[in-house]
Design an enzyme around this catalytic site. Structure first.
Site, PDB file in Angstrom:
ATOM      1  N   TYR A  93      -2.208  -0.623  10.456  1.00  0.00           N
ATOM      2  CA  TYR A  93      -2.241  -1.107   9.062  1.00  0.00           C
ATOM      3  C   TYR A  93      -0.935  -0.722   8.376  1.00  0.00           C
ATOM      4  CZ  TYR A  93      -3.874  -1.225   4.138  1.00  0.00           C
ATOM      5  OH  TYR A  93      -4.022  -1.459   2.793  1.00  0.00           O
ATOM      6  N   SER A 143       0.875  -1.184   0.000  1.00  0.00           N
ATOM      7  CA  SER A 143       0.000   0.000   0.000  1.00  0.00           C
ATOM      8  C   SER A 143       0.900   1.218   0.000  1.00  0.00           C
ATOM      9  CB  SER A 143      -0.853  -0.002   1.278  1.00  0.00           C
ATOM     10  OG  SER A 143      -1.534   1.234   1.427  1.00  0.00           O
TER      11      SER A 143
HETATM   12  P1  NAP Z   1     -11.420  -5.866   0.039  1.00  0.00           P
HETATM   13  O1  NAP Z   1     -12.359  -5.303  -0.975  1.00  0.00           O
HETATM   14  O2  NAP Z   1     -11.731  -5.711   1.484  1.00  0.00           O
HETATM   15  O3  NAP Z   1     -11.150  -7.392  -0.321  1.00  0.00           O
HETATM   16  C1  NAP Z   1     -10.240  -8.151   0.436  1.00  0.00           C
HETATM   17  C2  NAP Z   1     -10.595  -9.606   0.301  1.00  0.00           C
HETATM   18  O4  NAP Z   1      -9.703 -10.365   1.155  1.00  0.00           O
HETATM   19  C3  NAP Z   1     -12.013  -9.909   0.771  1.00  0.00           C
HETATM   20  O5  NAP Z   1     -12.675 -10.780  -0.109  1.00  0.00           O
HETATM   21  C4  NAP Z   1     -11.783 -10.531   2.141  1.00  0.00           C
HETATM   22  O6  NAP Z   1     -12.809 -11.423   2.570  1.00  0.00           O
HETATM   23  C5  NAP Z   1     -10.489 -11.282   1.900  1.00  0.00           C
HETATM   24  N1  NAP Z   1      -9.887 -11.724   3.148  1.00  0.00           N
HETATM   25  C6  NAP Z   1      -9.874 -11.104   4.355  1.00  0.00           C
HETATM   26  N2  NAP Z   1      -9.298 -11.880   5.286  1.00  0.00           N
HETATM   27  C7  NAP Z   1      -8.916 -13.016   4.650  1.00  0.00           C
HETATM   28  C8  NAP Z   1      -8.273 -14.212   5.058  1.00  0.00           C
HETATM   29  N3  NAP Z   1      -7.914 -14.437   6.344  1.00  0.00           N
HETATM   30  N4  NAP Z   1      -8.039 -15.166   4.139  1.00  0.00           N
HETATM   31  C9  NAP Z   1      -8.416 -14.983   2.861  1.00  0.00           C
HETATM   32  N5  NAP Z   1      -9.055 -13.901   2.399  1.00  0.00           N
HETATM   33  C10 NAP Z   1      -9.299 -12.918   3.294  1.00  0.00           C
HETATM   34  O7  NAP Z   1      -9.963  -5.225  -0.154  1.00  0.00           O
HETATM   35  P2  NAP Z   1      -9.262  -4.590  -1.459  1.00  0.00           P
HETATM   36  O8  NAP Z   1      -9.490  -3.136  -1.405  1.00  0.00           O
HETATM   37  O9  NAP Z   1      -9.591  -5.377  -2.667  1.00  0.00           O
HETATM   38  O10 NAP Z   1      -7.738  -4.832  -1.019  1.00  0.00           O
HETATM   39  C11 NAP Z   1      -6.931  -5.879  -1.526  1.00  0.00           C
HETATM   40  C12 NAP Z   1      -5.511  -5.643  -1.063  1.00  0.00           C
HETATM   41  O11 NAP Z   1      -5.077  -4.350  -1.499  1.00  0.00           O
HETATM   42  C13 NAP Z   1      -5.343  -5.660   0.457  1.00  0.00           C
HETATM   43  O12 NAP Z   1      -4.139  -6.298   0.817  1.00  0.00           O
HETATM   44  C14 NAP Z   1      -5.281  -4.179   0.808  1.00  0.00           C
HETATM   45  O13 NAP Z   1      -4.599  -3.940   2.019  1.00  0.00           O
HETATM   46  C15 NAP Z   1      -4.581  -3.603  -0.398  1.00  0.00           C
HETATM   47  N6  NAP Z   1      -4.839  -2.174  -0.593  1.00  0.00           N
HETATM   48  C16 NAP Z   1      -6.114  -1.699  -0.784  1.00  0.00           C
HETATM   49  C17 NAP Z   1      -6.329  -0.332  -0.915  1.00  0.00           C
HETATM   50  C18 NAP Z   1      -7.708   0.284  -1.102  1.00  0.00           C
HETATM   51  O14 NAP Z   1      -7.841   1.518  -1.031  1.00  0.00           O
HETATM   52  N7  NAP Z   1      -8.742  -0.485  -1.359  1.00  0.00           N
HETATM   53  C19 NAP Z   1      -5.236   0.549  -0.869  1.00  0.00           C
HETATM   54  C20 NAP Z   1      -3.975   0.041  -0.669  1.00  0.00           C
HETATM   55  C21 NAP Z   1      -3.785  -1.327  -0.537  1.00  0.00           C
HETATM   56  P3  NAP Z   1     -13.757 -11.050   3.843  1.00  0.00           P
HETATM   57  O15 NAP Z   1     -14.839 -10.197   3.312  1.00  0.00           O
HETATM   58  O16 NAP Z   1     -14.209 -12.389   4.351  1.00  0.00           O
HETATM   59  O17 NAP Z   1     -12.921 -10.316   4.857  1.00  0.00           O
END
Ligand code: NAP
Length: 265
Positions: A157, A144
């Site tokens: 985080y 991130s």
């Molecule tokens: P998201 O929409 O919250 O999706 C994350 C997915 O990971 C969800 O399906 C979630 O399922 C799953 N997950 C959570 N805990 C888990 C576990 N123990 N085992 C397997 N799967 C699990 O997040 P996103 O925005 O797509 O983010 C994806 C990645 O990008 C993350 O690592 C995040 O930190 C990074 N990121 C995101 C942003 C942003 O602004 N969105 C910015 C920087 C970095 P549940 O619903 O069951 O929890």
């Protein structure tokens, strides 16, 4: 360019958000896919929509046995594993004063232990396929911008994502020294419009406006991106496909910043 023909990829957290979009783009680029998540119904739907070249597996990234089963499935069904995307991650939106030890332990388990276990348990299959591939196998870790600069909204985080940033570099060094043909890179998204992105607007409204005005908080967030908009899952998925492809064959231990200019200022 950015083709993944003949390659097999395992993506964690693939049922929604960036992980699901990465699965769709990787399928279009020619990859076969194993999608892992806790959300079994949604994960299966994503895999079914892609077709016979995608399988879903229940994968809790904090569980060694789940990673082993996912890697075994990739090798058993598709003949090997070329790409691992350590995508699953969570955000708490709590300040240091608000956060509990339980919050911290959960963040560490998913954001850091998950990346370590995925790397360790997918490595044998990645090494095997890397031997014959012109540019080796690839691991892409979702860090991130909060792994590069501090986060006002979620310092814990930020600590986990800083860990992912340096683990990426350390893994690249270790695998290079050992002669393993496995590249390891990280990607650093700005604020992306996913469920996690929405969580950041709620946290920002509370912390910066002292209110529940999520729309105003989203506008503040947008205005911090010099490019003039928030990111989409596709913006990030395109970067992940690039890092996983042979076009990034001379990249390892690197971080690709995809943040609309946020950390340029
Ligand atoms: P998201 O929409 O919250 O999706 C994350 C997915 O990971 C969800 O399906 C979630 O399922 C799953 N997950 C959570 N805990 C888990 C576990 N123990 N085992 C397997 N799967 C699990 O997040 P996103 O925005 O797509 O983010 C994806 C990645 O990008 C993350 O690592 C995040 O930190 C990074 N990121 C995101 C942003 C942003 O602004 N969105 C910015 C920087 C970095 P549940 O619903 O069951 O929890």
């Amino acid at each position: 360019m950015n083709r993944l023909d003949g390659k097999v990829a395992l993506i964690s957290g693939a049922a929604r958000g960036i992980g699901a979009e990465t699965a769709r783009l990787m399928a279009k680029a020619g990859a076969k896919l194993v999608l892992g998540d806790l959300l079994d119904e949604r994960g299966r739907e994503i895999a079914q929509a892609i077709g016979a070249t995608a399988r879903y597996v229940h994968l809790d990234v904090t569980r060694e046995a789940d990673w082993q089963a996912a890697a075994t499935l990739a090798v058993g069904v598709f003949g090997g594993l070329d790409i691992l995307v350590n995508n699953a991650g969570i955000f708490t939106g709590r300040s240091i004063e608000e956060a509990t030890l339980e919050d911290w332990n959960r963040l560490v388990a998913i954001n850091m232990t998950g990346v370590f276990l995925g790397t360790k348990l997918a490595l044998p299959a990645l090494r095997e396929r890397g031997k014959a591939s012109p540019h080796g196998s690839a691991i892409v870790n979702l860090a991130s911008i909060a792994g590069l600069v501090g986060s006002q909204l979620d310092p814990l985080y930020s600590m986990t994502k800083g860990g992912v940033t340096l683990f990426t570099k350390s893994a690249a060094l270790e695998f290079g020294r050992k002669g393993y043909r496995v590249r390891v890179n990280s990607i650093h998204p700005g604020v992306i419009e996913t469920d996690m992105g929405a969580q950041t607007f709620v946290a920002r409204a509370r912390a910066h406006l002292g209110s529940n005005d999520v729309a105003a908080a989203k506008e503040i967030s947008r205005s911090t991106h010099p490019i003039g908009r928030l990111g989409t899952p596709e913006d990030i998925a395109k970067g992940i496909v690039f890092l996983a492809s042979d076009d990034a064959g001379f990249m390892t231990g690197a971080g690709l910043v995809v943040d609309g200019g946020l950390t340029a200022q």
